[in-house]
Design an enzyme around this catalytic site. Structure first.
Site, mmCIF file in Angstrom:
data_model
loop_
_atom_site.group_PDB
_atom_site.id
_atom_site.type_symbol
_atom_site.label_atom_id
_atom_site.label_comp_id
_atom_site.label_asym_id
_atom_site.label_seq_id
_atom_site.Cartn_x
_atom_site.Cartn_y
_atom_site.Cartn_z
ATOM 1 N N ASP A 221 -2.844 4.408 2.991
ATOM 2 C CA ASP A 221 -2.481 3.639 4.066
ATOM 3 C C ASP A 221 -2.690 4.560 5.210
ATOM 4 O OD1 ASP A 221 -1.569 1.540 5.557
ATOM 5 O OD2 ASP A 221 0.594 1.942 5.204
ATOM 6 N N ASN B 260 -5.241 -8.165 1.497
ATOM 7 C CA ASN B 260 -6.082 -7.550 2.599
ATOM 8 C C ASN B 260 -7.346 -8.595 2.769
ATOM 9 O OD1 ASN B 260 -6.362 -3.950 1.536
ATOM 10 N ND2 ASN B 260 -4.959 -5.149 2.978
HETATM 11 C C1 FPP Z 1 -5.093 0.770 4.843
HETATM 12 O O1 FPP Z 1 -5.247 1.207 6.118
HETATM 13 C C2 FPP Z 1 -6.353 1.227 4.018
HETATM 14 C C3 FPP Z 1 -6.965 0.109 3.352
HETATM 15 C C4 FPP Z 1 -7.454 -1.246 3.940
HETATM 16 C C5 FPP Z 1 -7.531 0.346 2.017
HETATM 17 C C6 FPP Z 1 -8.050 1.631 1.746
HETATM 18 C C7 FPP Z 1 -9.323 1.666 2.191
HETATM 19 C C8 FPP Z 1 -10.033 2.650 2.267
HETATM 20 C C9 FPP Z 1 -9.571 4.177 2.201
HETATM 21 C C10 FPP Z 1 -11.744 2.805 2.898
HETATM 22 C C11 FPP Z 1 -12.684 3.097 1.681
HETATM 23 C C12 FPP Z 1 -12.318 2.731 0.436
HETATM 24 C C13 FPP Z 1 -13.219 3.353 -0.649
HETATM 25 C C14 FPP Z 1 -12.720 3.216 -2.081
HETATM 26 C C15 FPP Z 1 -14.536 3.757 -0.258
HETATM 27 P P1 FPP Z 1 -4.583 0.104 7.219
HETATM 28 O O2 FPP Z 1 -5.852 -0.466 7.797
HETATM 29 O O3 FPP Z 1 -3.844 -0.876 6.660
HETATM 30 O O4 FPP Z 1 -4.065 1.265 8.432
HETATM 31 P P2 FPP Z 1 -2.774 0.704 9.170
HETATM 32 O O5 FPP Z 1 -1.543 0.272 8.376
HETATM 33 O O6 FPP Z 1 -2.509 2.009 10.161
HETATM 34 O O7 FPP Z 1 -3.246 -0.240 10.124
#
Ligand code: FPP
Length: 258
Positions: free
Chosen positions: A21, A69
């Site tokens: 996250d 998501n």
């Molecule tokens: C949360 O960050 C993360 C995700 C949406 C999922 C994780 C995705 C990755 C690490 C990208 C690549 C993955 C692979 C397997 C290649 P957020 O957008 O919710 O962060 P925030 O809470 O700060 O907005």
């Protein structure tokens, strides 16, 4: 790495699950678009996978894309995440093979775009003979929908007369979970400081140790995985029983009342 030498080989987890996250916040702090945070997050994935392989961690499960998501993020961001996953797989399968890593997936993956599914199948097939770390990507995953899928499968068994409702056990539920061939996580790591489980592996984490770090996922490296594992090694796991100091050999056992 000094921390590597501090890890106690007798207190290593078998399965580490991670809620990645903070990609958006990482980008926001730098006045960049969220996409940049996701891209940097994909780099962290590879660092962590290679560290897991180096310490012979049998199971690593990453929450890459939740059902929520796909429903609650702008279409553009969802399609960017799909493309990022595809290109991550294309660029890293060779390194996975070099590191003896096998890749597999959990979640409602049939609902993902077909070109992404093709790439996923290709990567799984290309790494299926590896015997080191199994990297499980949770994609279009939600724990409640996993339980719904398991209940539907059990209901079908009851309907077919294969099982009586009063015979259903925990094991019956487990054999219908996406994780049926995997041990439960010993350690769950969440980055970015949020104290939430976010519909991740709810059944499987009943006795899992939880480690939350303020670090945002794009800043997470192998050394941070090792720090979490070191902290795990110092925990006193009780599984609802007694600790060693309280009950010696009874720790971790199931006490049957007479
Ligand atoms: C949360 O960050 C993360 C995700 C949406 C999922 C994780 C995705 C990755 C690490 C990208 C690549 C993955 C692979 C397997 C290649 P957020 O957008 O919710 O962060 P925030 O809470 O700060 O907005």
């Amino acid at each position: 790495m000094a921390i590597f030498r501090r890890l106690d080989p007798t207190r290593m987890p078998e399965h580490v699950a991670i809620i990645m996250d903070g990609n958006g916040r990482w980008a926001g702090k730098r006045s960049m678009k969220r996409f940049v945070g996701h891209k940097q997050g994909a780099e962290s994935v590879q660092f962590v996978v290679e560290t897991a392989s180096r310490i012979n961690l049998p199971w690593l499960t990453l929450y890459a894309f939740s059902l929520e998501n796909s429903l609650r993020r702008p279409r553009l961001e969802v399609s960017f995440l799909m493309r990022l996953l595809s290109s991550y797989l294309a660029s890293n399968v060779e390194r996975m093979n070099d590191n003896n890593v096998r890749i597999q997936y959990i979640g409602r993956t049939a609902e993902l775009p077909s070109e992404v599914r093709d790439r996923m199948e290709w990567a799984a097939e290309a790494t299926c003979r590896n015997t080191g770390t199994t990297l499980t990507l949770a994609l279009n995953y939600g724990s409640r929908s996993e339980l719904v899928d398991a209940v539907r499968a059990l209901a079908r068994e009851v309907e077919q007369g294969l099982l009586r409702p009063d015979q259903v056990t925990e094991h019956d539920i487990e054999r219908h979970l996406y994780t049926r061939d995997m041990p439960d996580p010993d350690l769950l790591i969440r980055t970015s400081g949020e104290m939430r489980i976010s519909n991740y592996l709810l059944w499987q984490i009943a006795y899992t140790e939880i480690f939350v770090t303020e670090r945002l996922w794009p800043d997470f490296r192998g050394s941070h995985l090792l720090e979490a594992i070191e902290a795990f090694g110092a925990r006193n796991r009780r599984f609802g029983g007694l600790s060693e100091s309280e009950g010696g050999a009874l720790a971790g056992s199931v006490l049957v009342p007479r």
